[in-house]
Design a protein around this motif. Sequence first.
Motif, PDB file in Angstrom:
ATOM      1  N   ARG A   1       6.570  -4.632  12.604  1.00  0.00           N
ATOM      2  CA  ARG A   1       5.504  -3.878  11.992  1.00  0.00           C
ATOM      3  C   ARG A   1       5.278  -2.563  12.728  1.00  0.00           C
ATOM      4  O   ARG A   1       5.386  -2.500  13.918  1.00  0.00           O
ATOM      5  CB  ARG A   1       4.222  -4.710  12.009  1.00  0.00           C
ATOM      6  CG  ARG A   1       3.014  -3.957  11.440  1.00  0.00           C
ATOM      7  CD  ARG A   1       1.801  -4.826  11.440  1.00  0.00           C
ATOM      8  NE  ARG A   1       0.650  -4.092  10.948  1.00  0.00           N
ATOM      9  CZ  ARG A   1      -0.554  -4.607  10.845  1.00  0.00           C
ATOM     10  NH1 ARG A   1      -0.771  -5.848  11.197  1.00  0.00           N
ATOM     11  NH2 ARG A   1      -1.570  -3.881  10.395  1.00  0.00           N
TER      12      ARG A   1
ATOM     13  N   SER B   1      -3.608  -3.069   5.665  1.00  0.00           N
ATOM     14  CA  SER B   1      -3.020  -4.028   6.598  1.00  0.00           C
ATOM     15  C   SER B   1      -1.939  -4.861   5.920  1.00  0.00           C
ATOM     16  O   SER B   1      -0.889  -5.137   6.508  1.00  0.00           O
ATOM     17  CB  SER B   1      -4.111  -4.933   7.168  1.00  0.00           C
ATOM     18  OG  SER B   1      -3.572  -5.892   8.049  1.00  0.00           O
TER      19      SER B   1
ATOM     20  N   SER C   1       1.994  -4.825   6.891  1.00  0.00           N
ATOM     21  CA  SER C   1       2.513  -6.102   7.371  1.00  0.00           C
ATOM     22  C   SER C   1       3.736  -6.534   6.561  1.00  0.00           C
ATOM     23  O   SER C   1       4.754  -6.941   7.117  1.00  0.00           O
ATOM     24  CB  SER C   1       1.426  -7.174   7.291  1.00  0.00           C
ATOM     25  OG  SER C   1       1.946  -8.450   7.604  1.00  0.00           O
TER      26      SER C   1
ATOM     27  N   PRO D   1       6.776  -3.216   6.827  1.00  0.00           N
ATOM     28  CA  PRO D   1       6.622  -2.482   8.094  1.00  0.00           C
ATOM     29  C   PRO D   1       7.468  -1.226   8.203  1.00  0.00           C
ATOM     30  O   PRO D   1       7.103  -0.294   8.910  1.00  0.00           O
ATOM     31  CB  PRO D   1       7.029  -3.524   9.145  1.00  0.00           C
ATOM     32  CG  PRO D   1       7.917  -4.484   8.417  1.00  0.00           C
ATOM     33  CD  PRO D   1       7.353  -4.565   7.030  1.00  0.00           C
TER      34      PRO D   1
END
Length: 296
Positions: free
Chosen positions: A17, A194, A198, A201
């Motif tokens: 990530r 996020s 995630s 990445p």
Amino acid sequence: MASFLFFNAVPSLPSSRTTAAFRTRPTSHFQNRFGVRCSYAEVTERDDSNPATIDVVADVKTERVVVLGGNGFVGSAICKAAVAKGIEVISLSRSGRPTYPSSWVEQVNWVAGDVFYVNWDEVLVGATAVISTLGGIGSEEQMKRINGEANVVAVNAAKDYGVPKFVLISVHDYNLPSFLLSSGYFTGKRKAESEVLSKYPNSGVVLRPGFIYGKRRVDGFEIPLDLVGEPLERILRATENFTKPLSSLPASDLLLAPPVSVDDVALAAINAISDDDFFGIFTIEQIKEAAEKVKV
């Protein structure tokens, strides 16, 4: 005699990530490669002539982009820009096809549906990128659902279908104090960010524009936000050397963050799907820079 061999090279996504803006990585586009093998026998009086083989290999790249919320203010600008670049576009939104006439509208595949209930086979099969403009204002629960949960569902669906790139239109934080960023609007957006970073990445893109201006259609009427946004952007950019010391003050960007043209946001999104080195989180300035690359 001629024989034709077809095969696909499908890239895999790294699992590490990062939230950096620019990194180098392998190409993220689906590439269709085909080989053509032609065999011929030379005509002579000898019976032991050997056949010769000619191999020709070519790479063909195509873009098929799914725009979530493509009938909205930002979404329609992205669809229009993609069509202008010769990209195949599918729009998924609850309202489906726009009611106003335009030549670019005819070139988009409009699908009416909700990300929570849609049959993803209808929109994601063969897609090379997803661009999400999903978001809205309402109650705390509504904002968490549309800004956060809806995008999380879309990110995971795209990942499951092997879509190599995901672009999220998020929002600038305006240098707000943490207690203001705890509202459902911002927490939903950050949750979506996020998830993108995630699951993608090395190919996920998060654009964080501030106030977006342009001609916005609402209930059949056109609101010229550019009459305010464009001159304000010019003033703030012309005075940024003087106002820069104030940027560290809490909530200062509510007044000092320059507005962004909806066309620049759209072009930055187009750059995101065409530039393999473009991934991570992008600020207002970086959005402008990315848009300039596509304008050239």
